[in-house]
Design a protein around this motif. Structure first.
Motif, short mmCIF file in Angstrom:
data_model
loop_
_atom_site.label_atom_id
_atom_site.label_comp_id
_atom_site.label_asym_id
_atom_site.label_seq_id
_atom_site.Cartn_x
_atom_site.Cartn_y
_atom_site.Cartn_z
N VAL A 92 7.80 -7.41 0.75
CA VAL A 92 7.20 -8.06 1.92
C VAL A 92 5.68 -8.09 1.79
O VAL A 92 5.05 -9.13 2.01
CB VAL A 92 7.64 -7.36 3.22
N CYS A 93 5.10 -6.97 1.41
CA CYS A 93 3.63 -6.89 1.28
C CYS A 93 3.12 -7.77 0.15
O CYS A 93 2.03 -8.33 0.24
CB CYS A 93 3.20 -5.44 1.07
N SER A 94 3.90 -7.89 -0.88
CA SER A 94 3.49 -8.77 -1.98
C SER A 94 3.53 -10.24 -1.55
O SER A 94 2.67 -11.02 -1.93
CB SER A 94 4.37 -8.46 -3.18
N GLN A 95 4.51 -10.60 -0.72
CA GLN A 95 4.60 -11.97 -0.21
C GLN A 95 3.56 -12.26 0.86
O GLN A 95 3.10 -13.39 0.99
CB GLN A 95 5.98 -12.22 0.41
N SER A 96 3.24 -11.25 1.64
CA SER A 96 2.34 -11.44 2.77
C SER A 96 1.33 -10.28 2.81
O SER A 96 1.48 -9.33 3.58
CB SER A 96 3.17 -11.48 4.07
N PRO A 97 0.30 -10.36 1.97
CA PRO A 97 -0.65 -9.25 1.81
C PRO A 97 -1.40 -8.85 3.08
O PRO A 97 -1.90 -7.74 3.17
CB PRO A 97 -1.63 -9.74 0.76
N THR A 98 -1.48 -9.73 4.07
CA THR A 98 -2.21 -9.39 5.30
C THR A 98 -1.28 -8.99 6.45
O THR A 98 -1.73 -8.90 7.58
CB THR A 98 -3.10 -10.57 5.74
N PHE A 99 -0.04 -8.73 6.15
CA PHE A 99 0.94 -8.30 7.15
C PHE A 99 0.71 -6.79 7.37
O PHE A 99 1.35 -5.95 6.76
CB PHE A 99 2.35 -8.59 6.63
N THR A 100 -0.20 -6.47 8.27
CA THR A 100 -0.65 -5.10 8.49
C THR A 100 0.49 -4.17 8.84
O THR A 100 0.58 -3.05 8.32
CB THR A 100 -1.70 -5.05 9.62
N GLU A 101 1.36 -4.60 9.73
CA GLU A 101 2.46 -3.73 10.16
C GLU A 101 3.36 -3.36 8.98
O GLU A 101 3.83 -2.22 8.88
CB GLU A 101 3.30 -4.39 11.26
N ALA A 102 3.60 -4.30 8.08
CA ALA A 102 4.44 -4.03 6.91
C ALA A 102 3.75 -3.03 5.98
O ALA A 102 4.39 -2.11 5.46
CB ALA A 102 4.76 -5.32 6.17
N ARG A 103 2.45 -3.21 5.79
CA ARG A 103 1.69 -2.27 4.93
C ARG A 103 1.73 -0.87 5.55
O ARG A 103 1.91 0.13 4.87
CB ARG A 103 0.26 -2.78 4.81
N TRP A 104 1.56 -0.81 6.87
CA TRP A 104 1.60 0.47 7.59
C TRP A 104 2.98 1.12 7.44
O TRP A 104 3.09 2.32 7.15
CB TRP A 104 1.24 0.21 9.05
N LYS A 105 4.05 0.34 7.63
CA LYS A 105 5.41 0.89 7.51
C LYS A 105 5.70 1.34 6.09
O LYS A 105 6.43 2.31 5.87
CB LYS A 105 6.45 -0.13 7.96
N LEU A 106 5.14 0.62 5.10
CA LEU A 106 5.29 1.04 3.71
C LEU A 106 4.66 2.42 3.52
O LEU A 106 5.26 3.30 2.90
CB LEU A 106 4.65 0.01 2.76
N ALA A 107 3.49 2.61 4.10
CA ALA A 107 2.84 3.92 4.01
C ALA A 107 3.68 5.00 4.70
O ALA A 107 3.82 6.11 4.17
CB ALA A 107 1.44 3.85 4.62
N VAL A 108 4.25 4.67 5.85
CA VAL A 108 5.10 5.61 6.57
C VAL A 108 6.32 5.99 5.70
O VAL A 108 6.66 7.17 5.56
CB VAL A 108 5.56 5.03 7.93
N ALA A 109 6.96 5.00 5.11
CA ALA A 109 8.13 5.26 4.26
C ALA A 109 7.74 6.12 3.05
O ALA A 109 8.49 7.03 2.66
CB ALA A 109 8.77 3.94 3.81
N LEU A 110 6.58 5.83 2.47
CA LEU A 110 6.11 6.63 1.33
C LEU A 110 5.87 8.08 1.75
O LEU A 110 6.21 9.01 1.01
CB LEU A 110 4.85 6.01 0.74
N MET A 111 5.29 8.28 2.95
CA MET A 111 5.08 9.63 3.45
C MET A 111 6.41 10.35 3.63
O MET A 111 6.56 11.50 3.23
CB MET A 111 4.35 9.61 4.80
N GLU A 112 7.37 9.65 4.25
CA GLU A 112 8.68 10.25 4.48
C GLU A 112 9.38 10.59 3.16
O GLU A 112 10.14 11.56 3.09
CB GLU A 112 9.56 9.32 5.32
N ALA A 113 9.12 9.78 2.14
CA ALA A 113 9.74 10.01 0.83
C ALA A 113 8.99 11.09 0.03
O ALA A 113 9.42 11.46 -1.06
CB ALA A 113 9.79 8.70 0.04
N GLY A 114 7.87 11.56 0.58
CA GLY A 114 7.14 12.64 -0.09
C GLY A 114 6.02 12.18 -1.01
O GLY A 114 5.47 13.00 -1.75
N ASP A 115 5.67 10.91 -0.98
CA ASP A 115 4.60 10.40 -1.85
C ASP A 115 3.34 10.17 -1.02
O ASP A 115 2.95 9.04 -0.72
CB ASP A 115 5.05 9.10 -2.53
#
Length: 168
Positions: A92-115
């Motif tokens: 999603v972020c690669s398709q829509s680089p300015t989609f802030t909410e998606a970038r934020w959720k990606l960071a949240v998922a990475l945190m939850e996954a331990g990265d």
């Protein structure tokens, strides 16, 4: 009708209506929207597996509609399927680089996954593009960036503290 019923707390009836709607919506022009709406109803009813399946179907039908992928990833995060959520949100972020909410959720998922390191990077990117954010406030992003930086146990907390101070 299903969305309206769901908004009024009639989740079982709403799910039933949406099951019927998805069965008869075979027109490619509308089936993806019906799937997305059905997923919204299933999600509200707590039927995460059904919601994930419907969101995935909507996104598969219209992969250019990044909100479908974003919706799908949100359910995956709720289900604890962080690997699939990260993969989906990366697309999603690669398709829509300015989609802030998606970038934020990606960071949240990475945190939850331990990265935490990758999470910090994506929180920072979200902060940089947050001027166009609709739902995610810059303060919230900065706070979460601070939290991610602290979880890395950085020897120098200056960046984390500055991020938090910038949020308030």
């Amino acid at each position: 009708l299903g969305l309206l019923l769901s908004r009024h707390g009639q989740h079982e009836r709403a799910c039933s209506v949406m099951h019927e709607a998805t069965a008869v919506a075979t027109d490619d022009q509308i089936s993806h929207a019906v799937q997305n709406n059905a997923a919204t109803v299933f999600h509200a009813a707590g039927r995460l597996d059904a919601a994930a399946t419907a969101y995935r179907s909507a996104w598969a039908a219209r992969p250019e509609t990044t909100t479908y992928g974003y919706n799908y990833a949100n359910v995956l995060i709720e289900k604890g399927d962080y690997a699939e959520a990260i993969s989906t949100l990366s697309m999603v972020c690669s398709q829509s680089p300015t989609f802030t909410e998606a970038r934020w959720k990606l960071a949240v998922a990475l945190m939850e996954a331990g990265d935490a390191k990758a999470a910090v990077e994506h929180f920072q990117r979200a902060v940089r593009i947050s001027d166009s954010a609709r739902k995610v406030t810059k303060a919230e992003l900065l706070y979460q960036l601070h939290d991610a930086q602290l979880s890395l146990a950085l020897p120098d907390y200056v960046g984390a503290v500055a991020s938090l101070e910038g949020a308030v």
